[in-house]
Structure formats: structure tokens, C-alpha cells
Design a protein around this motif. Structure first.
Motif, PDB file in Angstrom:
ATOM      1  N   ILE A 407      -5.242   1.203 -10.667  1.00  0.00           N
ATOM      2  CA  ILE A 407      -4.453   2.257 -11.313  1.00  0.00           C
ATOM      3  C   ILE A 407      -4.541   2.144 -12.834  1.00  0.00           C
ATOM      4  O   ILE A 407      -4.518   3.138 -13.551  1.00  0.00           O
ATOM      5  N   ALA A 433       0.237   8.537  -3.819  1.00  0.00           N
ATOM      6  CA  ALA A 433      -0.556   7.459  -4.410  1.00  0.00           C
ATOM      7  C   ALA A 433       0.403   6.521  -5.129  1.00  0.00           C
ATOM      8  O   ALA A 433       1.393   6.980  -5.705  1.00  0.00           O
TER       9      ALA A 433
ATOM     10  N   GLU B 406      -6.481   5.925  -5.494  1.00  0.00           N
ATOM     11  CA  GLU B 406      -5.757   5.332  -6.626  1.00  0.00           C
ATOM     12  C   GLU B 406      -6.593   5.366  -7.908  1.00  0.00           C
ATOM     13  O   GLU B 406      -6.074   5.176  -9.000  1.00  0.00           O
TER      14      GLU B 406
END
Lengths: 446, 446
Positions: A407, A433, B406
Motif C-alpha cells: 500500500i 481494499a 492493494e
């Protein structure tokens, strides 16, 4: 001198091989010198082998601890030899990939130890090479402080621990930085009793304080001794002082992970300006010697594989006459423990130290749909964002929880592009997500 | 009329509850009407329950197929009842979270079916409400085409399949879109024999063609019948025509996932401009009726939870007098199959259809260090980027492989911020991360 190159790169780690690839790709005649293995510390004894082992450890945990999802197993076993073979296959595939990249970009590779001479020639295996430009990307090695017993057979660094043939019963890890804590997490997950001994009052010094504390609690199978100074290593374990008392921890294996020292061998006689932490460079990775650059760990500025690669790119762009410079404000980092954590940009403490006024917001992972679905409401995790109090630009992001490392590139992109909160709020994240925590935290600002 | 609100929101899915939260947070007096459950289709019968089940399926696969990492088990079992309880707990935690958010933002919630009257009043449970503004966020339902046998007891939609009490032996999935393929992946992973029947010549129509084809091959436990038109559903299974021949697939359960239809009940008598696909809106989510907005699936424009949320934000910003508009060029999507895939922005075909000149580059996951460490060189996966041929701005990113969902927010941020390749090359990604494929693909451009 045997040959004239446009560029000599010393060291084939993520700083050196990327520099060689970029320069070769731009049509330069490049020589890459490596004394050990293609990929350097990262590929062979760092980032990659640890991730290979941690992948298996994660599956081992999944096999044993998934009752809540309806998954039960009997007789789960972990075999280190197979895990080590997987690790080795990963390393060798990547090494071959780097060798292929070098060939593709017409980079000549020589194996041997390089010495930089005062006349800027480079000696390898008694052959002299010269080039218009030189990039030193020689990396770093594990520092071993002069603690009594540190030379014992039971003491290993990041290299030795990756070639053990059996799991220790009890492991002591000296140093609670990224390397120490990742190994601790791996060994703990596969059933080893692990104690981490850290001199500072908290582990993971690169992390935001709240996150380091939360991580220490989240790594619950591991024993932590903080504010603890190791005094002696014996065949039975480690002695340390904490709050004026001497304590002992039993261990049949001791990992020394207290820090790194720059690999300067071969570079001390050429007139380079070298500080206590490494070769001094400017923002274009230039050393004090004309045409000589240094990138990566040997500069001592940002000891991360991806920093080294970026520095390599900056050095090559400078050589190619392209405007570029190294910036340090948006370098992400990640700890691949179970759970993971990652961050990019300023911590609250760094902002305060620099006198930068910030607004912050923190959201808990248990408010995130995907995290709940995959990990549940009792699993710890959070995301904190720091925003410039006046400009509203994103300055820092800190994430703890699964996939944090995947991320954080979004955060790096936003910080690098100097996006403001109103701009980030307009970016659409996929649902569900875990990454949505970043958007949600930005919405919490003000 | 009982009460005057600033805003009435009809539907508490990701479009409606986000709109209510944002408006309530801005000090507006908001009424939220929901006829079923907080969170709507996404939280209760869509995104969230499927991710809860898929999480368990992934752990089940990890338990059984991790020999290469050194992890072996002697007996692995999957219990649907426990998995369904986990799913339910996730749903209820999120529902409670949404209820809390409504309370925190002083949103009044009423349970019941809303009818929009021609005078713009809203009737719920025989009570009339009125407001300056109304947002219709009533969502969509599974479309069930008039196939003989489609009303059989063995036929379910996304809702029915989430309340089965035992695993089917054989499952037929009619429709190879995201919903169908995710359920197919889940049931296949937990041991059910699955056949997907798709009318088009390829599954996953929202994907870049190369990726859809690769996904079909990667989902190797599943049988696919493409270019296949279902003619009949019987208690024994599904008949379909393919290349002029009639074929049959045995199934004790049939999932109907051929598409969605907008939930228009209660909104057809108020004078709204309604097309074949849903309520017509402009870029500020305004319908033809003054003060009446529509967001999410009911508009038929982008049937994704996060699109609905963003539309809700745009509608609220418009109501608040803040400049905002819905843009559709950087909406990411993800398929949470094993393996995952995700994308954002243009596919090559879309670029060609629109006459936008692009350059593309594709990198394979087997060149990525983390992917290799965690999945190995035989696991399929790739990343393709599309860049404007003249402006060099990023226009599309397509990823297949673990954690694609992600990683794609980074792509969404870059596409939304209209970053050029030279800017993206300066963004530092953490190493090792699967996300590096995005940076590497951008480096391959030119």
C-alpha cells in the motif's frame, strides 16, 4: 590499462546493477565489478531470502491458525531444509535475472575485488580498468561490536543465520531494528523461542513512536528486552544490563543485528572524502573526486535497497547530463514481519524536530472492510497520516497491518507529487481494499 | 409532512451511507432510509461476504499446498458452517460500524421502503418526509433472464448462494463477470467442481484482453465454457449451445450472475428521466428533477461500490456548493480471485476505440523479487501499463497476481494526478514489493 569504459560500477547490488542497467540501456559502455554474487547483500543475504522464508512462515501460521475461517489441519510440520531450498531457488532465479539484464544492456561483468587507485584507475584481479566515470556501490556489512563472546561459534549475522541447517531451540536477537525484528518474527512463527534485546527504549527506531509500540505488542510470540545493554555473550546465551541489574537470556543461537558499516575496503587510498558513516556525496551522488560517484549503503545516508537503486539512477542521469537529484523525503520503508508495517515521509517526532506544523489523523484497521474480512476485529493495525497544517500537503503515512508494504507505494506517489488532502479525497480507491485506510485517514483530517 | 430535512438519502449502501456521513459531517440535517440492512448489497451480499469466504479459501489452499515452503499437513478440512459464521461476524461488525458513523454524524436512520412522489416528498411506512435535496442510492439487484428453469429451486443469485448450508458437489456459474468468477474461484478452492458458462468469447469483460485470457488459464481448477448460450436449466444442471451444438453440464447448484438491474421500484412515478440502464445523471450526479440526485448502481454508469461512494461525495459537495464532478477515467477495479487481478484506466482496446495514441509495456511477475519469494517463478502474473504516446502521461495499469488490489490505488493516484513517465520514474517504491512491477513497467516504456 586494459580497456576504456564510459562507466565502471563497483558492486552489483540494487544500487550498482540498476546503475549499470540504466547506463547500459542509454548506450554507455559499462563495466560492472562484483566480488561475490550478482544482486549483492539484498538478493543474497538480505531482502530476498528473508522474504522467501517469511512467506513459508506465513503459510505455516495460516495452516495452523485458521479455525475461524473453517480451516482445520492435523499434524502441521515445518521443514527448514525445504524452506532453505525455496529460498535458494528464489535467490538463484533473481541472480540469473540480473545477469540476463546485464547481457541485454551490454554490461560487461567482472568478478573480483575492486580497488580504486589515486589516479582513478580501478584494479581487479591485477588488471587495471579505467573509465570516464565510476560509481561506487559497494554496500555495507553487519557491524559486530566488541562485546565479549561476540566471536563465539553461536553468534551469527544476517549471513550466517541464512545458512543454518537446523532451527535453534532458543534464539537471542541483539538489536531490534528492521533486520533483527524480521528474523525474530520468522523464527517465532516457525516455533522458535525468540528474545530481542534492544539498547534503546523502543524497537524499530525508524517508525513513528505509536507504531513501534503497537508493533512490539503485536509481535506477541516474541520476548522483548528494551533499554537493555548486552554485556557478554556466552555459549549458553546473552547477558545484559537493564535498569542497573544484570539479566540473562538462554539461547543456542545469537543473531547480531545492531547496525551496518559501509564497505570501504579498496576505497580508502584514492582521496575520497569519507565520514564516520560512509562516503560523502552531494544530491547528485557526486563524491569529492571528479567523475567518481557513490550510491547506496556505502554513503551511509539511507540504508535501503530501493534508496540505493534510486541513487544509482540519479548518478547515471547526472552522468548522462539529465537533470536529476536525490530526494529523501518520500522514501518508503517496510518491515515484513507478521504483521507487516510500512511508512513513508515524516513521523510526528521528525515534523516537530524540523518545526513543520502538521495535522494528523489515525484510523484503525478494524474499521476497514477488507481487513475485517481477512483478519477480523481483534487483529491490531492502523494507519496514521501527517499533513502540513497550512498547505494541506501529505507529508507522512504510517501503516501497520497486512499488505502495508504494497500500500505504501501509493503514499510515496502522493507525497512525491505533493498532493493536497482535497486532491487525495478525489482519488478513488477500490473497495474493499486495506489501502482504503489511507483515503479514510485523509478524510479524517481537520 | 412530518419533518423537514436538508437531505434525504435513499439507500444505505456505499453510495448512500457515505453521502449521509459526508453531509452529516458538514452539519446538514440528514435522513437515511434503508429497506434492508445497513451497508446495502456490498456489505451484506457482495464485496464483503465474498472477501470473508475467499480469505478462508486462501488459507485452506495455503494449508494444503505449501510443501515448497517446507509446510506440510496430514489432514486439512474445510467447514462451511464456520466459514459462514466468520462471514456473518464480518458483516455485522461493519453494519455496526456504519450505524455508529451515522450516529456520530447525527444522521437519522429510518427503516422502510421509500417512494419518491411527484411533489418530491418521500413516503416511508406511510410517513411523508421532505428535504431540500434528495439522493437516490437504491442500488441494483441480480438480473435473472427468462431462461427456462431459471426459477428452479437449484438456482440462486449472489444472495442465495451466501446462505447455503452445505457445499454443492458441482456448481454451474452462468455469467463470467466479476461476481461469477469470484464465486467460481472460492468454490473451486474449497473443493467444489465448478463450471463457468459465459456467452461472450472471453470472461471478465472489464479486463484488458490479454489479462482476461491469462486469468482464465490461471484459474486452473475451474472449467470454462465461453461463447456458450444457456438454453435451459434443469434439476440436473445446465444446457447450453456452443458452436451450434447443445452441451450439458451437471450441477446440483446453479449461480445466476449475468448482470445487474437498477433498483427503480418507488422511483418511476416522480418524473425522473430513466434510461434502459438506470436513472440519468450529469457529472454532478444531478437528475432531471431539481434537488434530486442519484448515485451508484441505480445510475447504471459504474457498478462498483467505490464508484458509488465517490458519486455520493460528488452529490454532497454539489449540495454544499463545493466545486466537484464525477470522473470515470481513474476508477480502479479488482477481482479477488485466486490469483487476484486489478486495473485502472484505459485498456488497449479502449484507447484504440477512442483514438488515443498509446505506448505500452508489460512486465512479468516472475521478474519481481517479492513475487518470486512468495509465489515462485511458475505462478502466472504480469503488469501492463499504457502511456499517452505524446504526452507520456499514465493512462492505464493492469495487474494480475497476488495483492493486485492493494497495488492498484497507487496507479489510481498516478492516473488521477496525470503523472508523466519521467515523474513516475522518480517515485521510490519499497523493495521488495510486488508493486515494483508498476515502476518497472513504466521504465520499460519507449
Amino acid at each position: 590499462m586494459s580497456s576504456e569504459f564510459d562507466l565502471i560500477v563497483i558492486g552489483a547490488g540494487p544500487g550498482g546493477y540498476i546503475a549499470a542497467e540504466r547506463a547500459g540501456g542509454a548506450g554507455k559502455k559499462v563495466l560492472l565489478i562484483e566480488k561475490e554474487e550478482m544482486g549483492g547483500e539484498c538478493t543474497n543475504w538480505g531482502c530476498i531470502p528473508t522474504k522467501s522464508l517469511l512467506a513459508g512462515a506465513k503459510h505455516y501460521v495460516h495452516a495452523r491458525e485458521s479455525e475461524r475461517f473453517g480451516v482445520t489441519v492435523s499434524g502441521a510440520k515445518y521443514d527448514l531444509k525445504t524452506a532453505m531450498a525455496w529460498k535458494q531457488e528464489t535467490i538463484e532465479t533473481l541472480r540469473a535475472g540480473i545477469a540476463f539484464l546485464m547481457k541485454k544492456n551490454k554490461v560487461e561483468v567482472v568478478k573480483g575485488t575492486a580497488v580504486l587507485n589515486p589516479d582513478r584507475s580501478v584494479r581487479v584481479n591485477d588488471v587495471l580498468y579505467s573509465a570516464k566515470n565510476i560509481i561506487i556501490a559497494s554496500g555495507s556489512s553487519a557491524a559486530v561490536p566488541p562485546i565479549p563472546g561476540a566471536d563465539g561459534k553461536n553468534v551469527v549475522t544476517n549471513r550466517g543465520i541464512l545458512s543454518i541447517e537446523a532451527l535453534p531451540r532458543k534464539l537471542a536477537v541483539i538489536g531490534g531494528g528492521v533486520i533483527g525484528v524480521e528474523f525474530a518474527s520468522y523464527f517465532s512463527a516457525v516455533g522458535v523461542e525468540v528474545t530481542v534485546i534492544e539498547m534503546m527504549d523502543e524497537i524499530l527506531p525508524l517508525m513513528d513512536g505509536d507504531f513501534a509500540r503497537a508493533m512490539r505488542k503485536a509481535l506477541k510470540g516474541i520476548n522483548f528486552a528494551t533499554s537493555a545493554k548486552v554485556t557478554k555473550i556466552t555459549p549458553k546465551g546473552v547477558d545484559y544490563e537493564k535498569a542497573g541489574k544484570t539479566e540473562s537470556v538462554e539461547a543456542d543461537l545469537v543473531l547480531m543485528s545492531v547496525g551496518r558499516r559501509p564497505n570501504l575496503e579498496g576505497f580508502t587510498e584514492a582521496g575520497l572524502d569519507i565520514s564516520r558513516t560512509g562516503i560523502r556525496v552531494d544530491e547528485k551522488m557526486r563524491t569529492n573526486l571528479p567523475g567518481v560517484f557513490a550510491v547506496g549503503d556505502v554513503t551511509g545516508t539511507s540504508l535501503l535497497a530501493h534508496s540505493a537503486s534510486r541513487m544509482g539512477e540519479v548518478a547515471v542521469n547526472t552522468i548522462l547530463g539529465k537533470e536529476d537529484r536525490m530526494r529523501y523525503h518520500a522514501i518508503p520503508w517496510a518491515v515484513y514481519t507478521l504483521p507487516e508495517a510500512a511508512g513513508c515521509g515524516l513521523t510526528e517526532k521528525e515534523a516537530a524536530d524540523k518545526g513543520i506544523p502538521v495535522k494528523t489523523a489515525t484510523v484503525q484497521m478494524r474499521a476497514n472492510g477488507r481487513f475485517l474480512a481477512e483478519h477480523g476485529k481483534r487483529e491490531p493495525g492502523m494507519c496514521k497520516v501527517l499533513v502540513h497544517a497550512k498547505k494541506n500537503t501529505l507529508l507522512g503515512v504510517h501503516i501497520m497491518g497486512a499488505t502495508a508494504s504494497e500500500i505504501i507505494p501509493a503514499a510515496a506517489a502522493m507525497i512525491e507529487a505533493e498532493l493536497r488532502t482535497d486532491e487525495i479525497r478525489e482519488i478513488i480507491f477500490p473497495h474493499p481494499a486495506v489501502a482504503e485506510v489511507l483515503r479514510d485517514a485523509v478524510w479524517e483530517i481537520e
